[in-house]
Write a protein that holds these residues in place. Structure first.
Motif, PDB file in Angstrom:
ATOM      1  N   THR A  95       0.801  -1.227   0.035  1.00 18.95           N
ATOM      2  CA  THR A  95       0.013  -0.146  -0.027  1.00 18.95           C
ATOM      3  C   THR A  95       0.954   1.148  -0.124  1.00 18.95           C
ATOM      4  OG1 THR A  95      -0.008   0.221   2.426  1.00 18.95           O
ATOM      5  CG2 THR A  95      -1.915  -1.197   1.183  1.00 18.95           C
ATOM      6  N   ARG A 150       1.269   5.373   0.508  1.00 19.80           N
ATOM      7  CA  ARG A 150       0.219   6.683   0.915  1.00 19.80           C
ATOM      8  C   ARG A 150       1.139   7.840   1.112  1.00 19.80           C
ATOM      9  NH1 ARG A 150      -2.267   6.175   6.635  1.00 19.80           N
ATOM     10  NH2 ARG A 150      -2.852   8.399   6.055  1.00 19.80           N
ATOM     11  N   PHE A 204      -6.414   8.723   1.066  1.00 17.84           N
ATOM     12  CA  PHE A 204      -5.907   8.488  -0.266  1.00 17.84           C
ATOM     13  C   PHE A 204      -4.812   7.398   0.134  1.00 17.84           C
ATOM     14  CE2 PHE A 204      -3.689   8.832  -4.154  1.00 17.84           C
ATOM     15  CZ  PHE A 204      -4.831   8.791  -5.087  1.00 17.84           C
ATOM     16  N   LYS A 246      -3.380   3.997  -2.054  1.00 17.16           N
ATOM     17  CA  LYS A 246      -3.452   3.271  -3.295  1.00 17.16           C
ATOM     18  C   LYS A 246      -2.619   1.801  -2.979  1.00 17.16           C
ATOM     19  CE  LYS A 246      -4.807   4.049  -6.717  1.00 17.16           C
ATOM     20  NZ  LYS A 246      -6.446   3.967  -7.224  1.00 17.16           N
ATOM     21  N   SER A 298      -3.204   7.678 -10.745  1.00 16.06           N
ATOM     22  CA  SER A 298      -3.615   7.662  -9.525  1.00 16.06           C
ATOM     23  C   SER A 298      -2.559   6.831  -8.620  1.00 16.06           C
ATOM     24  CB  SER A 298      -5.123   6.752  -9.596  1.00 16.06           C
ATOM     25  OG  SER A 298      -4.962   5.663 -10.213  1.00 16.06           O
ATOM     26  N   TYR A 299      -2.042   5.870  -9.212  1.00 12.11           N
ATOM     27  CA  TYR A 299      -0.969   5.120  -8.443  1.00 12.11           C
ATOM     28  C   TYR A 299       0.259   6.060  -8.186  1.00 12.11           C
ATOM     29  CZ  TYR A 299      -3.681   1.172  -9.701  1.00 12.11           C
ATOM     30  OH  TYR A 299      -4.917   0.368  -9.877  1.00 12.11           O
ATOM     31  N   VAL A 344       1.737   8.223  -6.277  1.00 12.92           N
ATOM     32  CA  VAL A 344       1.428   8.799  -4.853  1.00 12.92           C
ATOM     33  C   VAL A 344       2.398   9.605  -4.750  1.00 12.92           C
ATOM     34  CG1 VAL A 344       1.084   8.296  -2.244  1.00 12.92           C
ATOM     35  CG2 VAL A 344      -0.010   6.595  -4.369  1.00 12.92           C
ATOM     36  N   PHE A 348      -9.833   3.924  -2.383  1.00  7.03           N
ATOM     37  CA  PHE A 348      -9.362   4.324  -3.637  1.00  7.03           C
ATOM     38  C   PHE A 348      -8.963   3.079  -4.447  1.00  7.03           C
ATOM     39  CE2 PHE A 348      -9.769   8.527  -1.624  1.00  7.03           C
ATOM     40  CZ  PHE A 348     -10.428   9.185  -2.526  1.00  7.03           C
ATOM     41  N   MET A 349      -9.209   1.942  -3.837  1.00 10.19           N
ATOM     42  CA  MET A 349      -9.000   0.746  -4.646  1.00 10.19           C
ATOM     43  C   MET A 349     -10.135  -0.047  -4.844  1.00 10.19           C
ATOM     44  SD  MET A 349      -5.797   0.662  -5.359  1.00 10.19           S
ATOM     45  CE  MET A 349      -5.835  -0.966  -6.101  1.00 10.19           C
ATOM     46  N   TYR A 372     -11.853   4.500  -9.020  1.00 12.50           N
ATOM     47  CA  TYR A 372     -10.990   4.051 -10.177  1.00 12.50           C
ATOM     48  C   TYR A 372     -10.975   2.738 -10.384  1.00 12.50           C
ATOM     49  CZ  TYR A 372      -8.715   8.727  -9.543  1.00 12.50           C
ATOM     50  OH  TYR A 372      -8.400  10.162  -9.484  1.00 12.50           O
ATOM     51  N   ARG A 373     -12.025   2.285 -10.803  1.00 13.60           N
ATOM     52  CA  ARG A 373     -12.373   0.935 -11.282  1.00 13.60           C
ATOM     53  C   ARG A 373     -12.952   1.039 -12.696  1.00 13.60           C
ATOM     54  NH1 ARG A 373     -11.537  -2.964  -7.114  1.00 13.60           N
ATOM     55  NH2 ARG A 373     -12.532  -4.452  -8.414  1.00 13.60           N
ATOM     56  N   PRO A 419      -9.760  -2.991 -10.618  1.00 16.46           N
ATOM     57  CA  PRO A 419      -8.729  -1.683 -10.636  1.00 16.46           C
ATOM     58  C   PRO A 419      -8.343  -1.158 -11.967  1.00 16.46           C
ATOM     59  CG  PRO A 419      -8.152  -3.160  -8.948  1.00 16.46           C
ATOM     60  CD  PRO A 419      -9.254  -3.859  -9.778  1.00 16.46           C
TER      61      PRO A 419
END
Ligand SMILES: Nc1nc2c(c(=O)[nH]1)N[C@H]1C(S)=C(S)[C@@H](COP(=O)(O)O)O[C@H]1N2
Ligand SMILES: [Mo]
Length: 409
Positions: free
Chosen positions: A187, A189, A202, A204, A245-246, A248, A265-266, A270-271, A291
């Protein structure tokens, strides 16, 4: 200190490397110094242009948090998007407004042999820096062109940009921590925090295989200088070929976990529809989603826009950009008869497979009247662009063939 204050001032350390000369003027740049507008090709498409710190006037989509788009003309000025013109996207109003790079730590936690808390200096000392030119594109780029329209910020084509990133591979950093058996995802952040207890954070996540592959980079420089504050200073994750979006920003924590992360957010945002076209019929809801991941092939004409007038029988040059998720662009073609005939363009300098690829060609409009000028690209896997937009409820990953209406006189 707050970016909405008139006297907004970044922490001095932000300007220590390379930016000292511009620090004074930026530090006191009033938010609404130069307001004018630009109109996009859809309903409610008039945008105010505002100058945020370290940024030239950009198109304002939302103010809290800032979402700024790059005016399209910038993409005609070169394959690399200048830092001060690069788009900005945040999700939480509590995005960081003051960061002391000297105090910043990147923590590696979870399923590792040795948890780490790295200063920037320590991070940089872990291995040789690498450089890559790569496109950062928001999954919602061009959402405003969805038909029928969808909820969410009505983005034009300016939530993308291409830059040279310098950093250290994520896998090098994870190697130092020692990923343990059973790791499934990491993950990611940054320093943003939710405003209210109920606001999703937020965070991802990416699969461990991707995290340990050669691609992802923890970057501290963008086009040879510090990453602008609003683009993720002092470090951001760069995942070439994947949607923004990834990527970060203000990256502060990487947690190795043994399961699939199910944060908002997963799991909810964002899908895309989980089928081959990643689409559903307009207005319907997909049964299953997955995703959003890699970029799709796109191409743009950058030196002409819809509504322009050209002269019949006169040759003009057309130029633009194309990109995909990293197999590389193999062809760009244009058509002026609504897609019946296509003419190959010449590809420009190759800055690497993840970069914008410039192209140019000569065009001689023959018949007076309306011309539908189109551009399409293919990548080395043979993937192209759909003629008609494929619809999904989030308006994500828009990549249909761009069409300009040109008047030939
Ligand atoms: N910390 C943080 N990083 C983030 C986001 C965010 O809201 N907070 N938004 C992501 C999204 S959706 C996009 S499209 C990119 C935009 O990158 P940029 O603002 O540098 O252009 O940042 C990503 N990284
Ligand atoms: Mo995004």
């Amino acid at each position: 200190m707050n970016v909405y204050d008139k006297n907004f001032k970044f922490h001095r350390r932000l300007f220590l490397s390379g930016m000292a000369a511009t620090a004074a003027s930026l530090a006191f740049a009033p938010l609404r110094s130069q307001a004018y507008t630009e109109t996009l090709d859809f309903g409610n498409g008039t945008r105010e242009l505002l100058a945020y710190p370290q940024k030239r006037p950009l198109m304002l989509i939302t103010a809290r948090p800032p979402h700024l788009e790059t005016p399209f003309s910038v993409f005609n000025e070169g394959a690399l998007t200048p830092n001060d013109a690069f788009f900005v996207r945040y999700h939480l109003p509590n995005f960081p407004t003051s960061i002391d790079a000297g105090q910043h730590r990147l923590k590696i936690t979870g399923l590792v042999n040795k948890p780490l808390s790295l200063s920037l200096q320590e991070l940089k000392a872990l291995g040789e820096p690498v450089e890559i030119v790569a496109v950062n594109q928001c999954a919602g780029n061009s959402r405003g062109f969805s038909s029928p329209r969808v909820f969410g910020a009505q983005l034009g084509n300016g939530s993308m940009g291409n830059a040279r990133w310098t950093g250290i591979p994520l896998k090098t950093v994870l190697g130092h921590a020692g990923v343990r058996g059973g790791a499934k995802q990491v993950t990611l952040r940054g320093l943003d925090r939710p405003v209210l207890p109920g606001t999703p954070e937020f965070v991802k996540a990416i699969d461990i295989d991707l995290a340990l592959s050669a691609g992802p980079l923890i970057a501290w420089a963008m086009n040879g200088t510090d990453i602008p504050f609003l683009n993720g200073y002092p470090i951001k994750l760069v995942i070439p070929g994947y949607f923004g979006s990834y990527w970060v920003k203000h990256l502060s924590e990487i947690n190795v976990i043994d399961h699939e992360f199910d944060g908002y957010f997963m799991k909810s945002a964002y899908r895309l529809p989980d089928n081959d076209c990643q689409c559903v019929s307009a207005g319907t809801i997909p049964d299953k989603t997955r995703p959003i991941a890699q970029l799709k092939v796109r191409s743009f004409i950058t030196n002409l826009h819809s509504g322009e007038t050209v002269r019949a029988g006169h040759t003009i040059s057309l130029q633009g950009i194309a990109f995909d998720s990293g197999s590389g662009i193999s062809s760009v073609e244009i058509s002026d008869d609504g897609g019946q005939h296509w003419q190959a363009a010449r590809l420009g300098k190759d800055l690497g497979n993840y970069s914008f690829r410039e192209w140019c060609t000569a065009w001689k409009p023959q018949t007076p009247g309306k011309a539908e000028l189109q551009v399409r690209a293919r990548n080395r896997l043979g993937e192209g662009q759909p003629a008609v937009s494929l619809w999904n409820p989030g308006g994500y990953a828009h990549n249909s063939i761009e069409t300009l209406s040109i008047l030939v006189v």
